[in-house]
Write a protein that holds these residues in place. Structure first.
Motif, mmCIF file in Angstrom:
data_model
loop_
_atom_site.group_PDB
_atom_site.id
_atom_site.type_symbol
_atom_site.label_atom_id
_atom_site.label_comp_id
_atom_site.label_asym_id
_atom_site.label_seq_id
_atom_site.Cartn_x
_atom_site.Cartn_y
_atom_site.Cartn_z
ATOM 1 N N TYR A 199 -23.061 51.736 67.565
ATOM 2 C CA TYR A 199 -22.946 52.248 66.472
ATOM 3 C C TYR A 199 -24.032 51.641 65.500
ATOM 4 C CZ TYR A 199 -18.164 54.258 67.034
ATOM 5 O OH TYR A 199 -16.901 54.933 67.746
ATOM 6 N N ALA A 200 -24.060 50.369 65.601
ATOM 7 C CA ALA A 200 -25.100 49.597 64.765
ATOM 8 C C ALA A 200 -26.560 50.185 65.056
ATOM 9 C CB ALA A 200 -25.072 48.099 65.238
ATOM 10 N N ALA A 201 -26.794 50.476 66.417
ATOM 11 C CA ALA A 201 -28.237 51.229 66.595
ATOM 12 C C ALA A 201 -28.160 52.416 65.818
ATOM 13 C CB ALA A 201 -28.501 51.166 68.208
ATOM 14 N N TYR A 202 -27.326 53.113 66.036
ATOM 15 C CA TYR A 202 -27.360 54.757 65.428
ATOM 16 C C TYR A 202 -27.353 54.722 64.000
ATOM 17 C CZ TYR A 202 -26.130 59.226 64.476
ATOM 18 O OH TYR A 202 -25.812 60.703 63.822
ATOM 19 N N GLU A 203 -26.709 53.859 63.315
ATOM 20 C CA GLU A 203 -26.905 53.730 61.736
ATOM 21 C C GLU A 203 -28.281 53.133 61.356
ATOM 22 O OE1 GLU A 203 -23.593 51.895 59.655
ATOM 23 O OE2 GLU A 203 -22.149 52.827 60.899
ATOM 24 N N ALA A 204 -28.719 51.943 62.209
ATOM 25 C CA ALA A 204 -30.292 51.737 61.963
ATOM 26 C C ALA A 204 -31.127 52.835 61.948
ATOM 27 C CB ALA A 204 -30.446 50.654 62.641
ATOM 28 N N LYS A 205 -31.128 53.550 63.044
ATOM 29 C CA LYS A 205 -31.846 54.516 63.370
ATOM 30 C C LYS A 205 -32.089 55.724 62.281
ATOM 31 C CE LYS A 205 -33.877 57.383 66.848
ATOM 32 N NZ LYS A 205 -34.004 57.838 68.337
ATOM 33 N N PHE A 206 -30.517 56.194 62.058
ATOM 34 C CA PHE A 206 -30.594 57.448 61.232
ATOM 35 C C PHE A 206 -29.788 57.372 59.996
ATOM 36 C CE2 PHE A 206 -29.954 58.822 65.973
ATOM 37 C CZ PHE A 206 -31.091 59.514 65.839
ATOM 38 N N GLY A 207 -29.432 56.117 59.532
ATOM 39 C CA GLY A 207 -29.059 55.792 58.018
ATOM 40 C C GLY A 207 -27.899 56.258 57.852
ATOM 41 N N HIS A 208 -26.939 56.869 58.944
ATOM 42 C CA HIS A 208 -25.331 57.155 58.489
ATOM 43 C C HIS A 208 -24.538 56.893 59.741
ATOM 44 C CE1 HIS A 208 -26.052 60.880 61.025
ATOM 45 N NE2 HIS A 208 -27.105 60.753 60.432
ATOM 46 N N ALA A 209 -23.187 56.953 59.290
ATOM 47 C CA ALA A 209 -22.370 56.709 60.584
ATOM 48 C C ALA A 209 -22.577 57.877 61.578
ATOM 49 C CB ALA A 209 -20.869 56.554 59.891
ATOM 50 N N PHE A 210 -22.257 57.260 62.759
ATOM 51 C CA PHE A 210 -22.314 58.334 63.804
ATOM 52 C C PHE A 210 -20.898 59.149 64.000
ATOM 53 C CE2 PHE A 210 -20.361 59.431 68.074
ATOM 54 C CZ PHE A 210 -21.524 60.249 68.657
ATOM 55 N N ILE A 211 -21.078 60.455 63.983
ATOM 56 C CA ILE A 211 -19.963 61.411 63.767
ATOM 57 C C ILE A 211 -19.724 62.253 64.919
ATOM 58 C CG2 ILE A 211 -19.481 60.999 61.304
ATOM 59 C CD1 ILE A 211 -20.690 64.148 61.350
ATOM 60 N N ILE A 212 -18.605 62.429 65.495
ATOM 61 C CA ILE A 212 -18.487 63.328 66.625
ATOM 62 C C ILE A 212 -17.177 63.974 66.516
ATOM 63 C CG2 ILE A 212 -17.774 61.546 67.964
ATOM 64 C CD1 ILE A 212 -19.322 63.134 70.186
ATOM 65 N N CYS A 213 -17.056 65.355 66.537
ATOM 66 C CA CYS A 213 -15.580 66.093 66.718
ATOM 67 C C CYS A 213 -15.014 65.855 67.907
ATOM 68 C CB CYS A 213 -15.882 67.554 66.300
ATOM 69 S SG CYS A 213 -14.390 68.509 66.238
ATOM 70 N N LEU A 214 -14.032 65.375 67.972
ATOM 71 C CA LEU A 214 -13.220 65.141 69.382
ATOM 72 C C LEU A 214 -11.955 65.933 69.230
ATOM 73 C CD1 LEU A 214 -13.370 61.236 69.423
ATOM 74 C CD2 LEU A 214 -14.640 62.837 70.461
ATOM 75 N N ASP A 215 -11.765 67.031 68.342
ATOM 76 C CA ASP A 215 -10.593 68.043 68.521
ATOM 77 C C ASP A 215 -10.485 68.707 69.844
ATOM 78 O OD1 ASP A 215 -10.489 67.650 65.832
ATOM 79 O OD2 ASP A 215 -11.053 69.515 65.165
#
Length: 164
Positions: free
Chosen positions: A85-101
């Motif tokens: 999550y930290a690597a993702y936010e550092a790279k893209f500037g927002h929280a990682f989101i994924i639909c798990l429905d």
């Protein structure tokens, strides 16, 4: 659908903002009421989500939170996800989101781990497209749940009825 269609505009907007944190999306859906049925509302939701400008998308993503790990997930998974999550936010500037429905709790951990690992390889523009699609899917699922909550007989994204 009647409860949503006749609700005061401020109430409808508030319900919609709980589904997708985009004032533009919520305003558009509110303004086009009444909807003849849930399918029409979901189609309008999808269309409005696809039409979000980059600024609107960034605003909606900024309000999203990280997916929650299922109960009983082992501590190594928490550690691995925290780092990812930290690597993702550092790279893209927002929280990682994924639909798990539609996934069981047991499947969700694997899906989140696989998703974040593969998406970390995306360039920012490709990830913006993927994140926008995940956000649209999340909004759709949240909207179905919200409509059920106000006493409507909503149809889920996979076509099953709520039984209300």
């Amino acid at each position: 659908m009647d409860a949503f269609n006749i609700a005061p505009a401020d109430d409808a907007r508030a319900l919609l903002l709980d589904c997708l944190h985009s004032p533009r999306w919520a305003e558009r859906l509110t303004a086009h009421r009444p909807y003849p049925d849930v399918d029409a509302l979901l189609a309008a939701s999808d269309e409005a989500a696809y039409d979000l400008a980059p600024r609107d998308l960034a605003e909606a993503l900024a309000e999203e939170t990280l997916p929650v790990l299922p109960k009983g997930a082992y501590s190594a998974a928490h550690t691995a996800l925290s780092a990812a999550y930290a690597a993702y936010e550092a790279k893209f500037g927002h929280a990682f989101i994924i639909c798990l429905d539609g996934l069981s709790h047991a499947e969700s951990l694997d899906q989140v781990l696989a998703g974040i690992r593969s998406r970390l390889a995306n360039d920012p523009e490709d990830e913006r497209v993927v994140a926008a699609e995940e956000l649209r899917r999340l909004a759709r699922g949240r909207l179905v749940k919200a409509l059920r909550g106000v006493g409507n007989c909503a149809t889920s994204p996979n076509g099953a009825t709520s039984g209300k």
